[in-house]
Design an enzyme around this catalytic site. Structure first.
Site, short mmCIF file in Angstrom:
data_model
loop_
_atom_site.label_atom_id
_atom_site.label_comp_id
_atom_site.label_asym_id
_atom_site.label_seq_id
_atom_site.Cartn_x
_atom_site.Cartn_y
_atom_site.Cartn_z
N GLY A 173 0.79 -1.23 0.00
CA GLY A 173 0.00 0.00 0.00
C GLY A 173 0.82 1.27 0.00
N ASP A 178 -7.02 0.00 -0.70
CA ASP A 178 -5.75 0.53 -0.19
C ASP A 178 -5.93 1.92 0.41
OD1 ASP A 178 -4.84 -1.76 -1.41
OD2 ASP A 178 -3.04 -0.83 -2.23
O1 PMV Z 1 -1.48 -4.94 -5.27
P1 PMV Z 1 -1.60 -5.94 -4.16
O2 PMV Z 1 -0.43 -6.84 -4.07
O3 PMV Z 1 -2.00 -5.33 -2.84
O4 PMV Z 1 -2.81 -6.93 -4.57
C1 PMV Z 1 -4.07 -6.48 -4.88
C2 PMV Z 1 -5.11 -7.45 -4.46
C3 PMV Z 1 -5.80 -8.20 -5.57
O5 PMV Z 1 -6.93 -8.84 -4.99
C4 PMV Z 1 -4.88 -9.26 -6.14
C5 PMV Z 1 -6.25 -7.29 -6.71
C6 PMV Z 1 -7.37 -6.34 -6.38
O6 PMV Z 1 -7.60 -5.40 -7.17
O7 PMV Z 1 -8.04 -6.49 -5.35
#
Ligand code: PMV
Length: 307
Positions: free
Chosen positions: A106, A147
């Site tokens: 994040g 995020d």
């Molecule tokens: O970008 P990361 O590693 O935090 O992964 C995102 C999470 C996923 O479920 C793989 C993709 C999404 O858009 O939710």
């Protein structure tokens, strides 16, 4: 136009505890804020007409926020400042963080949330999240918003696409180790891999995705009752299931098996997979796991997930 920035602002990092990938298919995900996120400090620069500079040494980031810049960080930062009609010149912003960048923790949401708070310290959290999403679009196209919500709120959040996030009332915080594999990965590539396998084998993959969603609900129950053994078991099963979607990697399996071999109650890949990080519940005596990590050249990020 505002000409001031707050002297400092902070944001949380993020770790997905459960439900990565299945969240894309409408299931819930469970994510936690990392208190060692990002702290930005703003000082006036001697030349009030100079473009704002942004420096985050831990990410080897040093750039001028010049309008028209090709740099995605400059574009995202300016987009966030613009949401609140913030200044364009006359400031130096310096960031301090323990988070690695581009590891699924994040970092970009932490940056956009902290920037929004620098320019609009009085804004309500939802306005900060919305401004962060404006910046996140520069990096991620169409972000889910998870995020940004975690970076702004912290705590543990249950997230379903298109719905309001739910704060989980944990009875206690718990320690978590994040083990960076050192392998770069692309969220978009991993999401596309899952999509391809799902489209080839829908009858096989749909129950796997459903089970990953069930794991989130069991994880929520485990956190509410502070049952870390149950959480750990759910994490172990989730690692196997999510690897079955096609986003596992030998290095991630190695980190998971080392954690389990040294007494961790549960470990799994976190985020998109293909590389990035593993999370593990640390054993009561973590010395063996620490030693194993050192032998693998892995430096664990030891955090406390707090309410
Ligand atoms: O970008 P990361 O590693 O935090 O992964 C995102 C999470 C996923 O479920 C793989 C993709 C999404 O858009 O939710």
């Amino acid at each position: 136009m505002r000409s001031d920035l707050a002297p400092s602002a902070e944001a949380f990092g993020k770790v997905i505890l459960l439900g990565e990938h299945s969240v894309v298919y409408g299931h819930p995900a469970l994510a936690a804020g990392l208190p060692q996120g990002l702290r930005l400090e703003a000082r006036r620069s001697p030349n009030s007409a100079e473009a704002i500079s942004l420096s985050i040494p831990a990410w080897e980031l040093e750039l001028a926020l010049t309008p028209g810049s090709e740099h995605p960080v400059a574009q995202a930062a300016l987009a966030v400042l613009d949401v609140f009609d913030g200044p364009r010149t006359g400031w130096r912003i310096v960031g301090e963080t323990h988070l690695p960048s581009r590891a699924g923790l994040g970092s970009s949401a932490a940056l956009t949330v902290a920037l929004a708070r620098l320019v609009a310290p009085e804004a309500p959290v939802d306005a900060i999240i919305d401004a962060s999403i404006v910046g996140e679009r520069v990096f991620h196209g169409e972000p889910s918003g998870l995020d940004s919500a975690v970076a702004a709120r912290g705590g543990v959040l249950r997230f379903v696409r298109g719905e309001a996030v739910q704060e989980i009332a944990m009875s206690a915080g718990f320690p978590l180790w994040i083990l960076p594999s050192g392998m770069p990965r692309s969220t978009a590539v991993e999401v596309a891999k899952v999509r391809a396998r799902h489209d080839r084998l829908p009858r096989l993959m749909t129950p796997v995705l459903d089970a990953l969603g069930v794991a989130v609900d069991l994880g929520v129950d485990a956190l509410i009752s502070n049952d870390l053994m149950l959480l750990g078991e759910v994490m172990k099963v989730s690692h196997e299931l999510v690897s079955g979607l096609g986003v596992g990697a030998p290095k991630l399996d190695q980190l998971v098996s080392q954690a389990l071999a040294h007494g961790s109650a549960g470990a799994k890949l976190t985020g998109a997979g293909g590389g990035g990080c593993v999370i593990a519940l640390p054993p009561t005596d973590p010395s063996g796991l620490r030693q194993a990590c050192a032998e693998l050249g892995v430096v664990p990020l030891e955090v406390e997930v707090v309410r």
